[in-house]
Design a protein around this motif. Structure first.
Motif, PDB file in Angstrom:
ATOM      1  N   HIS B  29       0.838  -1.201   0.000  1.00 25.71           N
ATOM      2  CA  HIS B  29       0.000   0.000   0.000  1.00 25.71           C
ATOM      3  C   HIS B  29       0.875   1.255   0.000  1.00 25.71           C
ATOM      4  N   SER B  94      -4.403   2.501   5.558  1.00 22.53           N
ATOM      5  CA  SER B  94      -3.620   2.497   4.322  1.00 22.53           C
ATOM      6  C   SER B  94      -4.528   2.237   3.127  1.00 22.53           C
ATOM      7  N   SER B  95      -4.070   2.677   1.969  1.00 19.82           N
ATOM      8  CA  SER B  95      -4.770   2.355   0.729  1.00 19.82           C
ATOM      9  C   SER B  95      -3.743   2.058  -0.350  1.00 19.82           C
ATOM     10  N   LEU B  96      -4.205   1.339  -1.375  1.00 14.85           N
ATOM     11  CA  LEU B  96      -3.286   0.798  -2.368  1.00 14.85           C
ATOM     12  C   LEU B  96      -2.532   1.900  -3.108  1.00 14.85           C
TER      13      LEU B  96
END
Lengths: 114, 115
Positions: B29, B94-96
């Motif tokens: 991420h 979190s994000s990708l």
């Protein structure tokens, strides 16, 4: 500037009856909108999100929300409440302004009566 | 890892003590966020990283708060000279990618109590 208003701090429904959790937003840009659920002592879980595709968004556990630009609303609904739906629900707006700020509403506590 | 992992889960600090809260985002991420959630309130944005770059720290409440992500993976939120008003749950997410609309995945939080 972006902001989120959840119109009810608490909502109480009977099991098997419809749920409506209301959310209004303001945003200077085309936002993305989310609903998250938080069960006690658990992490936030995504229910559904709107990202400028279909205005009616279906999520997990039978929840759905409709994006209405004219009303700047993104209300969360479910046809029939279940006891396990009792939790805190957060409406969230996110916009990309060069940075990436995500703003949460104050939350709506959903109570489900047997 | 399978999800966002935070440690410690619970921390009691004496007023004036320094604390460090760790976040392990989901592997791969790019984006990482820190939020502060006071009791009975919604999470409030603190800061945002894209890889190792801290792109937005406008939510940090004072210069006692400092966050870093030196290798673009694990992040640490440090609070110096803690005060009672710092008592809250600190959420990492979190994000990708940094793209708008990407799902943000949250950890279970680090509960900080300052006595």
């Amino acid at each position: 500037a972006q902001s989120v208003t959840q119109l009810d701090s608490h909502v109480s429904v009977s099991e098997g009856t419809p749920v409506l959790l209301r959310c209004n937003y303001s945003s200077s840009y085309s936002p993305s909108l989310f609903w998250y659920v938080q069960h006690p002592n658990k992490g936030l879980q995504l229910l559904l999100k709107y990202t400028s595709a279909a205005t009616l968004v279906k999520g997990i556990n039978g929840f759905e929300a409709e994006f209405k630009k004219s009303e700047t609303s993104f209300h969360l609904t479910k046809p029939s409440a279940h006891m396990s739906d009792a939790a805190e629900y957060f409406c969230v707006v996110s916009e990309d302004t060069g940075g990436f700020k995500t703003i949460f509403g104050a939350g709506t506590r959903l109570f489900v009566k047997a | 890892g399978a999800g966002v992992s935070q440690s410690p889960r619970y921390k009691v600090a004496k007023r004036g003590q320094d604390v460090a809260l760790r976040c392990d985002p989901i592997s791969g991420h790019v984006s990482l966020f820190w939020y502060q959630q006071a009791l009975g309130q919604g999470p409030e944005f603190l800061t945002y990283f894209q890889n190792e770059a801290q792109l937005d720290k406008s939510g940090l409440p004072s210069d006692r708060f400092f966050a870093e992500r030196p290798e673009g993976s694990v992040s640490t939120l440090k609070i110096q000279r803690t005060q009672q008003e710092d008592s809250a749950v600190y959420l990492c997410a979190s994000s990708l990618t940094g793209g708008l609309g990407n799902t943000i995945y949250f950890g279970e939080g680090s509960w900080l109590t300052v006595v």
